[in-house]
Design an enzyme around this catalytic site. Structure first.
Site, mmCIF file in Angstrom:
data_model
loop_
_atom_site.group_PDB
_atom_site.id
_atom_site.type_symbol
_atom_site.label_atom_id
_atom_site.label_comp_id
_atom_site.label_asym_id
_atom_site.label_seq_id
_atom_site.Cartn_x
_atom_site.Cartn_y
_atom_site.Cartn_z
ATOM 1 N N HIS A 149 -2.118 1.652 7.274
ATOM 2 C CA HIS A 149 -2.379 1.545 5.789
ATOM 3 C C HIS A 149 -1.507 3.022 5.180
ATOM 4 O O HIS A 149 -2.279 4.334 5.783
ATOM 5 C CB HIS A 149 -3.458 1.514 5.851
ATOM 6 N N CYS A 153 0.690 -1.768 -0.163
ATOM 7 C CA CYS A 153 -0.092 0.056 0.568
ATOM 8 C C CYS A 153 0.662 1.315 0.244
ATOM 9 O O CYS A 153 0.296 2.473 -0.924
ATOM 10 C CB CYS A 153 -0.977 -0.330 1.209
ATOM 11 N N ASN A 199 -8.212 4.705 -1.728
ATOM 12 C CA ASN A 199 -7.593 3.457 -1.276
ATOM 13 C C ASN A 199 -7.185 2.883 -2.458
ATOM 14 O O ASN A 199 -7.393 2.895 -3.618
ATOM 15 C CB ASN A 199 -9.028 2.759 -0.685
#
Length: 351
Positions: A293, A123, A313
């Site tokens: 994240h 990520c 995201n």
């Protein structure tokens, strides 16, 4: 009879028994939280009258599957690093009340393109490269995807699928090559497209989203050469460098930086209610800490009196609200304002 509904990373040092209802035993409470399914978590969120709505995500069947899609180091972690914080000197008196990067720069499709990191803790590379490609397009007018593969597996900003930091310092020192999504492989459009297939977990596999592996993918090796054989440029000549890299602090400063220069890398703490997000302004309400994240800050505004950041995201467009989510703004919700970085991409740096 109630327990706090705003526990976040900074609160975890508080003795756990403070969060137990008087009529519930500690052991029973821990069992409920740790053993809760995503469906049960979503039902608990929706029963609580919160600022956001939840549903069990089709992307994940268990919380363990979520963990393989995290991977950002956070402030306080031994491996955490970031570009130096830049002092703010601008005038923020004329900031718009709401802002959406994709609407403000419609010529840049990369801003709205939701990517898929697959079952890999990369990520941090996606949050980095999606902010970079957005700013490169804003600066140069060239709507080009850059490579999370180069960023994740060739840079010194992290450990591939095992986590990492903002790569903006790497973008400044070494640059990054073009690189499309997995579905762009063989198109000849970019040098180093992402090699890990986007995947579906417990939902029926489709041609677009085949079944995920049973565990996290191993990190591919850095190729240091263009993997798309029909791409015309060499790896070294394809590199684009950032002209600067820096971190930003403070709600107003972050807003101003977004309006002036475009999307940014942000990292935050994920709890087990977050994967169930569907709409509204997210605030941590229940569940245990899963990991850090990294994502991409693309906008801000106010919804039903709640100030929010709009975030893109990297769990593909079928998660959340079209691959995006809103999170509370101005209160450092889950640390979202504690790890914000970006840089500038000069038009002259693009070959």
């Amino acid at each position: 009879g109630d327990w706090s509904s705003d526990v976040c990373s900074s609160d975890l040092n508080i003795p756990l028994q403070l969060y137990f209802p008087r009529n519930m035993k500690a052991a029973a409470f821990i069992t409920v939280v740790q053993g809760a399914t995503l469906q049960e978590i979503a039902e608990e969120v929706n029963a609580g009258g919160h600022s956001w709505t939840a549903q069990a995500p089709s992307k994940f069947s268990t919380l363990e599957e979520v963990k393989s899609h995290l991977g950002a180091f956070l402030p306080g972690d031994a491996e955490y690093s970031e570009p130096s914080v830049q002092a703010f000197s601008g005038d923020a008196s004329n900031l718009p009340t709401s802002f959406d990067s994709a609407e403000n720069w419609p010529q840049c499709s990369v801003i709205g393109n939701v990517r898929d990191q697959s079952s890999c803790g990369s990520c941090w590379a996606f949050g980095s490269v999606s902010s970079f490609e957005s700013r490169a397009c804003i600066s140069t007018g060239k709507d080009v995807k850059y490579s999370p593969e180069d960023t994740a597996f060739c840079s010194n900003a992290g450990n591939g699928c095992n986590g990492g930091n903002s790569a903006w310092n790497y973008f400044q020192s070494s640059g990054v090559v073009t690189g499309g999504d997995y579905t762009d492989m063989g198109s000849g459009a970019t040098c180093y497209p992402y090699s890990l297939a986007p995947c579906a977990h417990h939902v029926p596999a489709t041609a677009k989203y085949p079944a995920c592996p049973s565990s996290e993918y191993p990190s591919p090796r850095c190729k240091s050469s263009c993997t798309d054989g029909s791409y015309s440029k060499s790896f070294s000549s394809d590199k684009t460098r950032a002209s600067s890299s820096y971190s930003v602090r403070g709600e107003t400063q972050i807003m101003q930086e977004l309006v002036d220069n475009g999307p940014m890398y942000v990292a935050f703490s994920v709890y087990s209610d977050f994967p169930t997000y569907k709409s509204g302004v997210y605030k941590h309400t229940t569940g245990s800490y899963l990991g850090g994240h990294a994502v991409t800050l693309v906008g801000y505004g106010t919804l039903n009196g709640e100030n929010y950041w709009k975030i893109k995201n990297s769990w593909n467009e079928e998660w959340g609200n079209g691959g995006h989510f809103l999170i509370a703004r101005g209160s450092n919700e889950c640390g979202i304002e504690s790890s914000v970085s970006a840089g500038l991409v000069s038009g002259s740096t693009v070959v």
